[in-house]
Design an enzyme around this catalytic site. Sequence first.
Site, short mmCIF file in Angstrom:
data_model
loop_
_atom_site.label_atom_id
_atom_site.label_comp_id
_atom_site.label_asym_id
_atom_site.label_seq_id
_atom_site.Cartn_x
_atom_site.Cartn_y
_atom_site.Cartn_z
N TRP A 101 0.84 -1.21 0.00
CA TRP A 101 0.00 0.00 0.00
C TRP A 101 0.87 1.24 0.00
O TRP A 101 0.58 2.23 -0.69
CB TRP A 101 -0.96 0.01 1.19
CG TRP A 101 -2.00 -1.07 1.09
CD1 TRP A 101 -2.16 -2.13 1.95
CD2 TRP A 101 -3.00 -1.23 0.08
NE1 TRP A 101 -3.20 -2.91 1.51
CE2 TRP A 101 -3.73 -2.39 0.38
CE3 TRP A 101 -3.35 -0.50 -1.06
CZ2 TRP A 101 -4.79 -2.85 -0.40
CZ3 TRP A 101 -4.41 -0.95 -1.85
CH2 TRP A 101 -5.11 -2.10 -1.51
N ASP A 171 -1.26 6.92 6.18
CA ASP A 171 -2.35 6.03 5.80
C ASP A 171 -2.56 5.09 7.00
O ASP A 171 -1.74 4.24 7.28
CB ASP A 171 -1.93 5.23 4.55
CG ASP A 171 -2.98 4.20 4.13
OD1 ASP A 171 -4.00 4.05 4.84
OD2 ASP A 171 -2.77 3.53 3.10
N LYS A 195 -11.84 -1.56 7.71
CA LYS A 195 -11.01 -2.46 8.50
C LYS A 195 -11.34 -2.31 9.98
O LYS A 195 -11.70 -3.27 10.63
CB LYS A 195 -9.54 -2.22 8.22
CG LYS A 195 -9.12 -2.92 6.93
CD LYS A 195 -8.25 -2.13 6.03
CE LYS A 195 -8.16 -2.84 4.69
NZ LYS A 195 -7.42 -2.06 3.71
C1 LIG Z 1 -6.94 -1.68 2.61
C2 LIG Z 1 -5.89 -0.66 2.53
C3 LIG Z 1 -5.86 0.28 1.51
C4 LIG Z 1 -6.86 0.29 0.37
O1 LIG Z 1 -8.04 0.79 0.81
P1 LIG Z 1 -9.28 1.06 -0.19
O2 LIG Z 1 -10.27 1.62 0.77
O3 LIG Z 1 -9.66 -0.28 -0.74
O4 LIG Z 1 -8.85 2.00 -1.22
C5 LIG Z 1 -4.88 1.25 1.53
N1 LIG Z 1 -3.97 1.29 2.52
C6 LIG Z 1 -3.95 0.38 3.52
C7 LIG Z 1 -2.92 0.46 4.58
C8 LIG Z 1 -4.91 -0.62 3.56
O5 LIG Z 1 -4.90 -1.51 4.55
#
Ligand SMILES: *Cc1c(COP(=O)(O)O)cnc(C)c1O
Length: 360
Positions: A101, A171, A195
């Site tokens: 990511w 993020d 999540k």
């Molecule tokens: C799941 C995840 C993403 C992607 O998220 P989306 O909502 O599907 O765009 C990005 N960064 C991290 C750290 C993730 O766990």
Amino acid sequence: MSRVFNFSAGPATMPLPALQAIQEQLLDYGEAGMSVMEMSHRSADYQAIIDEAEALLRSLMDIPDNYHVLFLQGGATLQFSMVPLNLSKGGKLAYVDTGSWASKAEKEARALGYQVETLASSADDQYTYIPDLGDQDFSDYDYVHITSNNTIYGSQYASFPDTGGVPLVADMSSDIMGRPVNIEDFGLIYAGAQKNLGPAGVTIVIVRQDLVPESLDQTPVYLKYATHTSKGSLYNTPPTFAIYSMLEVLRYWDKVGLETVYQRNQDKAKLLYQAIDDSDLFHNPVRKEDRSLMNITFVTGDPDKDQKFIELAEKEKLMNLKGHRSVGGMRASIYNAFPLEGVEKLVKVMKEFEGMQNEN
Ligand SMILES: *Cc1c(COP(=O)(O)O)cnc(C)c1O
């Protein structure tokens, strides 16, 4: 009802009381006489929902008044481009590469034509550690971007780099609210809700007010933070039901208390790491001080054995333990809502499986 233990990395387990609250009010929310799904986002009933969601997020995460809280669409993935579009001042952008990511976020900034530097990367050792940034001078950069928890590899920053006044952007998709963080250490935090906070469909952005540019020529209207900060996340139709569902999750965490949630997260992770470390069969590849509280990866070293273990676990209603397709092995995602009993059962099945291997 026969709910399984769901180790999915996302969308993921939600607290049962929150799901029940959603169910109870599905057809008639409060005294509205309609479902939240059917409500105008301009109605007073809906305004109360989005206001309460923001207020609860602010109080639970201790978000200072000089930060905006936004509820957007497009997932963390859209933030990969919104962050550079809004926070670049024409200088260089710094990214730390700690997994898939993190690397996708960086690629997006490069694709948009910004001058991007990779400050550090743990790709050299299959992303099994968080690189130390040391005592560098960050003043050349418009911001420094990190991924606080690496969902696929199961690593997490134990402490955050001190960027000396340069905005730190994180993020936090897979560990938001999983542990206490000091919001003031960050210029901007973003996270998809699916999540740790609720269902898919809403993305949280927490951004320091002075970092939001007022005018951004040539930028599509949805992609400017100012569009949303000036309209309380109601510039266009927001993901109304996802925000409401997140509100029920937040109401529940507010009752439980985030200290309790954090303690439980530590207990769950400790139990599982202990079982892995005590085992002669299972192994966790991540450097100990960088291990994630939220996503715990483990392997036997033999893909056939991994597959057999996953099948045995499924018979015991322990679902979605297969590691990400890019890394294989197993991954137990044990976010805030995942119960300790599920981890206890996993540990029991791991011991049983190891015993069976020793008999063969
Ligand atoms: C799941 C995840 C993403 C992607 O998220 P989306 O909502 O599907 O765009 C990005 N960064 C991290 C750290 C993730 O766990």
